[in-house]
Design a protein around this motif. Structure first.
Motif, PDB file in Angstrom:
ATOM      1  N   LEU A   5     -28.938   7.600  -3.051  1.00 39.79           N
ATOM      2  CA  LEU A   5     -29.664   7.423  -4.300  1.00 39.79           C
ATOM      3  C   LEU A   5     -31.165   7.522  -4.084  1.00 39.79           C
ATOM      4  CD1 LEU A   5     -29.434   6.684  -7.329  1.00 39.79           C
ATOM      5  CD2 LEU A   5     -29.601   4.295  -6.648  1.00 39.79           C
ATOM      6  N   LEU A   6     -31.650   6.864  -3.043  1.00 43.10           N
ATOM      7  CA  LEU A   6     -33.088   6.855  -2.787  1.00 43.10           C
ATOM      8  C   LEU A   6     -33.590   8.223  -2.359  1.00 43.10           C
ATOM      9  CD1 LEU A   6     -33.197   3.437  -0.933  1.00 43.10           C
ATOM     10  CD2 LEU A   6     -34.305   3.936  -3.124  1.00 43.10           C
TER      11      LEU A   6
ATOM     12  N   LEU B  45     -31.959   7.620 -10.253  1.00 42.62           N
ATOM     13  CA  LEU B  45     -32.715   6.562  -9.589  1.00 42.62           C
ATOM     14  C   LEU B  45     -33.515   5.773 -10.616  1.00 42.62           C
ATOM     15  CD1 LEU B  45     -33.693   5.225  -6.964  1.00 42.62           C
ATOM     16  CD2 LEU B  45     -35.551   6.887  -6.934  1.00 42.62           C
ATOM     17  N   HIS B  46     -34.203   6.479 -11.513  1.00 41.68           N
ATOM     18  CA  HIS B  46     -34.993   5.807 -12.548  1.00 41.68           C
ATOM     19  C   HIS B  46     -34.100   4.923 -13.416  1.00 41.68           C
ATOM     20  CE1 HIS B  46     -36.944   5.422 -16.499  1.00 41.68           C
ATOM     21  NE2 HIS B  46     -38.089   5.519 -15.839  1.00 41.68           N
ATOM     22  N   ASP B  47     -32.956   5.475 -13.840  1.00 43.42           N
ATOM     23  CA  ASP B  47     -32.057   4.713 -14.699  1.00 43.42           C
ATOM     24  C   ASP B  47     -31.494   3.499 -13.995  1.00 43.42           C
ATOM     25  OD1 ASP B  47     -32.467   6.494 -16.722  1.00 43.42           O
ATOM     26  OD2 ASP B  47     -30.619   7.624 -16.385  1.00 43.42           O
TER      27      ASP B  47
ATOM     28  N   MET C 162     -42.182  -0.654 -13.190  1.00 42.94           N
ATOM     29  CA  MET C 162     -42.483   0.532 -12.396  1.00 42.94           C
ATOM     30  C   MET C 162     -43.206   0.148 -11.099  1.00 42.94           C
ATOM     31  SD  MET C 162     -42.149   3.889 -12.393  1.00 42.94           S
ATOM     32  CE  MET C 162     -41.970   4.372 -14.126  1.00 42.94           C
ATOM     33  N   LEU C 163     -44.146  -0.806 -11.197  1.00 41.84           N
ATOM     34  CA  LEU C 163     -44.863  -1.245 -10.001  1.00 41.84           C
ATOM     35  C   LEU C 163     -43.907  -1.906  -9.000  1.00 41.84           C
ATOM     36  CD1 LEU C 163     -48.084  -2.794 -11.612  1.00 41.84           C
ATOM     37  CD2 LEU C 163     -47.898  -0.610 -10.393  1.00 41.84           C
ATOM     38  N   VAL C 164     -43.024  -2.755  -9.498  1.00 39.36           N
ATOM     39  CA  VAL C 164     -42.043  -3.394  -8.614  1.00 39.36           C
ATOM     40  C   VAL C 164     -41.172  -2.341  -7.950  1.00 39.36           C
ATOM     41  CG1 VAL C 164     -40.040  -4.934  -8.534  1.00 39.36           C
ATOM     42  CG2 VAL C 164     -42.030  -5.559  -9.920  1.00 39.36           C
ATOM     43  N   THR C 165     -40.826  -1.319  -8.706  1.00 43.38           N
ATOM     44  CA  THR C 165     -39.969  -0.258  -8.166  1.00 43.38           C
ATOM     45  C   THR C 165     -40.624   0.459  -7.003  1.00 43.38           C
ATOM     46  OG1 THR C 165     -38.935   0.058 -10.322  1.00 43.38           O
ATOM     47  CG2 THR C 165     -38.710   1.855  -8.743  1.00 43.38           C
ATOM     48  N   THR C 166     -41.943   0.642  -7.049  1.00 42.31           N
ATOM     49  CA  THR C 166     -42.617   1.309  -5.936  1.00 42.31           C
ATOM     50  C   THR C 166     -42.389   0.540  -4.633  1.00 42.31           C
ATOM     51  OG1 THR C 166     -44.743   0.137  -6.231  1.00 42.31           O
ATOM     52  CG2 THR C 166     -44.414   2.183  -7.461  1.00 42.31           C
ATOM     53  N   GLN C 167     -42.365  -0.782  -4.727  1.00 38.63           N
ATOM     54  CA  GLN C 167     -42.140  -1.598  -3.540  1.00 38.63           C
ATOM     55  C   GLN C 167     -40.676  -1.579  -3.114  1.00 38.63           C
ATOM     56  OE1 GLN C 167     -44.570  -3.603  -1.775  1.00 38.63           O
ATOM     57  NE2 GLN C 167     -45.897  -2.208  -2.891  1.00 38.63           N
TER      58      GLN C 167
ATOM     59  N   VAL D  45     -38.260   0.618  -3.820  1.00 35.51           N
ATOM     60  CA  VAL D  45     -37.846   1.921  -3.317  1.00 35.51           C
ATOM     61  C   VAL D  45     -38.449   2.173  -1.932  1.00 35.51           C
ATOM     62  CG1 VAL D  45     -38.042   4.410  -3.679  1.00 35.51           C
ATOM     63  CG2 VAL D  45     -37.434   2.920  -5.583  1.00 35.51           C
ATOM     64  N   GLY D  46     -39.696   1.751  -1.741  1.00 31.77           N
ATOM     65  CA  GLY D  46     -40.317   1.906  -0.423  1.00 31.77           C
ATOM     66  C   GLY D  46     -39.553   1.166   0.655  1.00 31.77           C
ATOM     67  N   ILE D  47     -39.127  -0.049   0.340  1.00 29.63           N
ATOM     68  CA  ILE D  47     -38.308  -0.821   1.285  1.00 29.63           C
ATOM     69  C   ILE D  47     -37.030  -0.052   1.608  1.00 29.63           C
ATOM     70  CG2 ILE D  47     -36.897  -2.902   1.550  1.00 29.63           C
ATOM     71  CD1 ILE D  47     -38.993  -4.361  -0.174  1.00 29.63           C
TER      72      ILE D  47
END
Length: 204
Positions: free
Chosen positions: A118-119, A132-134, A158-163, A165-167
């Motif tokens: 997914l990532l 992924l967005h959904d 969206m900001l939380v998602t950046t973290q 997804v990065g993890i």
């Protein structure tokens, strides 16, 4: 064809025949190939070859690559509604901690394969990115942040998602040694304060 000689079963040769196990083999192979190559890089022929089946079986069982992706990768092994309820169950000041811990625990339990697919596919300019967005924003984070009543819930999600997804990328796709081997508590302690700031902090 399977035969018997001197009491020993001979190995099957050629592609796996179409049958019940073919569908399961294709799903397993698809998760591996999507995790390795992303949505755009994965081909139906490569997935069929990994599953040791005829390529026509992909269309037969799933209709298209997108259909196969949706079933192999988006069949998330937990209840999304239950996940949202668990994230909301507690002090909003520790929501960042619950998000990180829940994400890592579920990914680790699933072995990371589904989430790696997914990532990795989320970077593709195709259905993988939309899924992924959904999955991360529309289905989980935005509803949670709206429920706790913060301002700008969609942007904060969206900001939380950046973290998050990065993890996921570093732990399950790139697999950086120290981060991939780190225990969940250590990562939660290090990352949760940054995510909490995105949830309840000043982002003006």
């Amino acid at each position: 064809m399977v035969g018997v000689s001197n009491g020993l079963t001979q190995a099957r040769r050629g592609p796996r025949p179409g049958g019940v196990d073919t569908r399961a083999a294709l799903l397993d192979a698809a998760r591996e190939v999507f995790a390795e190559r992303g949505y755009q890089g994965a081909t139906m022929r490569a997935i069929a070859a990994r599953a040791d089946v005829d390529a026509a079986m992909v269309n037969h069982w799933f209709g298209s690559k997108e259909g196969l992706f949706a079933e192999a990768v988006m069949d998330i092994p937990f209840d999304l509604d239950g996940l949202v309820r668990r994230l909301l169950d507690g002090d909003v000041g520790r929501l960042g901690e619950r998000i990180v811990r829940t994400f890592l625990t579920n990914c680790d339990t699933a072995g990371g394969g589904v989430f790696a697919a997914l990532l990795r596919s989320g970077a593709d300019p195709g259905p993988g990115g939309h899924h992924l967005h959904d999955f991360v924003i529309t289905s989980i984070l935005a509803p949670v942040l709206r429920a706790v009543g913060v301002d700008q819930p969609d942007f904060r999600a969206m900001l939380v998602t950046t973290q998050v997804v990065g993890i996921g990328v570093v732990r399950y796709v790139a697999r950086f040694d120290q981060f991939a081997a780190a225990d969940v508590d250590r990562i939660v302690t290090a990352v949760a304060p940054a995510i909490q700031r995105y949830i309840t902090g000043d982002i003006a």
